[in-house]
Design a protein around this motif. Structure first.
Motif, PDB file in Angstrom:
ATOM      1  N   TYR A  91       5.381   3.497   1.958  1.00  0.00           N
ATOM      2  CA  TYR A  91       4.601   2.400   1.477  1.00  0.00           C
ATOM      3  C   TYR A  91       4.705   1.552   2.827  1.00  0.00           C
ATOM      4  CZ  TYR A  91       6.227   3.648  -3.199  1.00  0.00           C
ATOM      5  OH  TYR A  91       6.262   4.390  -4.269  1.00  0.00           O
ATOM      6  N   ILE A 126       0.907  -1.238   0.019  1.00  0.00           N
ATOM      7  CA  ILE A 126      -0.008   0.087  -0.020  1.00  0.00           C
ATOM      8  C   ILE A 126       1.089   1.341   0.126  1.00  0.00           C
ATOM      9  CG2 ILE A 126      -1.659   1.427   1.405  1.00  0.00           C
ATOM     10  CD1 ILE A 126      -2.247  -1.405   2.719  1.00  0.00           C
ATOM     11  N   GLU A 127       0.750   2.226  -0.885  1.00  0.00           N
ATOM     12  CA  GLU A 127       1.294   3.349  -0.798  1.00  0.00           C
ATOM     13  C   GLU A 127       0.389   4.363  -0.063  1.00  0.00           C
ATOM     14  OE1 GLU A 127       3.940   6.590  -3.204  1.00  0.00           O
ATOM     15  OE2 GLU A 127       2.294   5.471  -4.487  1.00  0.00           O
ATOM     16  N   TYR A 128       0.776   4.746   0.931  1.00  0.00           N
ATOM     17  CA  TYR A 128      -0.197   5.486   1.985  1.00  0.00           C
ATOM     18  C   TYR A 128       0.112   7.050   2.037  1.00  0.00           C
ATOM     19  CZ  TYR A 128       3.506   5.203   5.373  1.00  0.00           C
ATOM     20  OH  TYR A 128       4.656   5.204   6.244  1.00  0.00           O
ATOM     21  N   GLU A 129       1.144   7.466   1.470  1.00  0.00           N
ATOM     22  CA  GLU A 129       1.958   8.841   1.209  1.00  0.00           C
ATOM     23  C   GLU A 129       2.725   8.624   0.052  1.00  0.00           C
ATOM     24  OE1 GLU A 129       3.731  10.795   4.593  1.00  0.00           O
ATOM     25  OE2 GLU A 129       2.166  10.516   5.759  1.00  0.00           O
ATOM     26  N   CYS A 156       2.168  -1.790  -6.080  1.00  0.00           N
ATOM     27  CA  CYS A 156       0.800  -1.143  -5.575  1.00  0.00           C
ATOM     28  C   CYS A 156      -0.122  -1.223  -6.699  1.00  0.00           C
ATOM     29  CB  CYS A 156       1.329   0.265  -5.011  1.00  0.00           C
ATOM     30  SG  CYS A 156       2.228   0.234  -3.598  1.00  0.00           S
ATOM     31  N   PRO A 163       2.082   3.232   9.790  1.00  0.00           N
ATOM     32  CA  PRO A 163       1.006   3.957   9.340  1.00  0.00           C
ATOM     33  C   PRO A 163      -0.307   3.666   9.969  1.00  0.00           C
ATOM     34  CG  PRO A 163       1.466   2.473   7.582  1.00  0.00           C
ATOM     35  CD  PRO A 163       2.677   2.472   8.309  1.00  0.00           C
TER      36      PRO A 163
END
Length: 162
Positions: free
Chosen positions: A59, A52-55, A91, A132
Motif C-alpha cells: 500500500y 492505494i494498493e499498488y500490489e 483503499c 512505488p
C-alpha cells in the motif's frame, strides 16, 4: 476523535474542503475525490487521506492532512491508526484478497517535519527504492525538494514487527 466524527470515503461535495486542508500542507487531491478517505463531523471535513494498493498487500499512503485548526486533537493519528489496522479497507479499489493474514507493507513520503508523526505510529525511514513508481520519481526532480526534505517511510504488518 470525537463521537460524532466518522471515517468514510469522500463524495464530490467534499472536494473543496479536502483540497483546502491539503493545500495548507502544499499538497493536493490525488486523482478522483471519491478515492480519498475523510474524517467528517457535523457535515464538515476535518481530515483526509488517500491509500492505494499498488500490489497485493503493498500500500501507498499518497496524502494525509488535518484541518490546521484541528491539529493536535488526534485526528491524524486516528485516521492513520485505522489505516494501519486494516489498510485494504481504506483503499477504494483494493486488490481482491488472496489469503488473509499475509504480511503487508504501507509506504509514504513524509515531508521532513512530519517524519516524527509517522514514526510515532511505527513507520520507519526507508529507501526511495521501496516507494512505488511514480511516487518516488515525483521527489527526484522537484524544485521544492530542498525545503520539503522528503523522507520515504514504511510500516510493516505481519513481519514480526508491528
Amino acid at each position: 476523535m470525537t463521537r460524532g466524527a466518522q471515517i468514510l470515503f469522500a463524495v464530490q461535495n467534499d472536494e473543496e474542503e479536502l483540497r483546502e486542508i491539503l493545500w495548507a500542507y502544499e499538497m493536493d487531491i490525488s486523482g478522483e475525490i471519491e478515492d480519498h478517505l475523510i474524517i467528517k463531523e457535523d457535515g464538515k471535513v476535518l481530515a483526509g487521506g488517500k491509500m492505494i494498493e499498488y500490489e497485493h498487500n503493498r500500500y501507498f499512503l499518497a496524502v494525509l492532512g488535518v484541518k490546521q485548526e484541528r491539529c493536535d486533537q488526534g485526528l491524524g493519528g486516528a485516521l492513520l491508526g485505522e489505516i494501519i489496522r486494516n489498510p485494504g479497507a481504506f483503499c477504494k479499489n483494493p486488490i481482491p484478497e488472496l489469503n488473509s493474514g499475509a504480511a503487508s507493507q504501507i509506504t509514504t513520503v513524509s515531508r521532513g517535519e512530519a517524519a516524527g508523526f509517522y514514526q510515532k505510529y511505527g513507520f520507519e525511514p526507508c529507501d526511495f527504492a521501496e516507494i512505488p513508481e511514480p511516487y518516488r520519481e515525483q521527489c527526484r526532480d522537484c524544485p521544492e525538494k530542498e525545503n520539503c526534505k522528503p523522507v520515504p517511510m514504511r510500516f510493516m504488518i505481519g513481519f514480526g514487527k508491528e
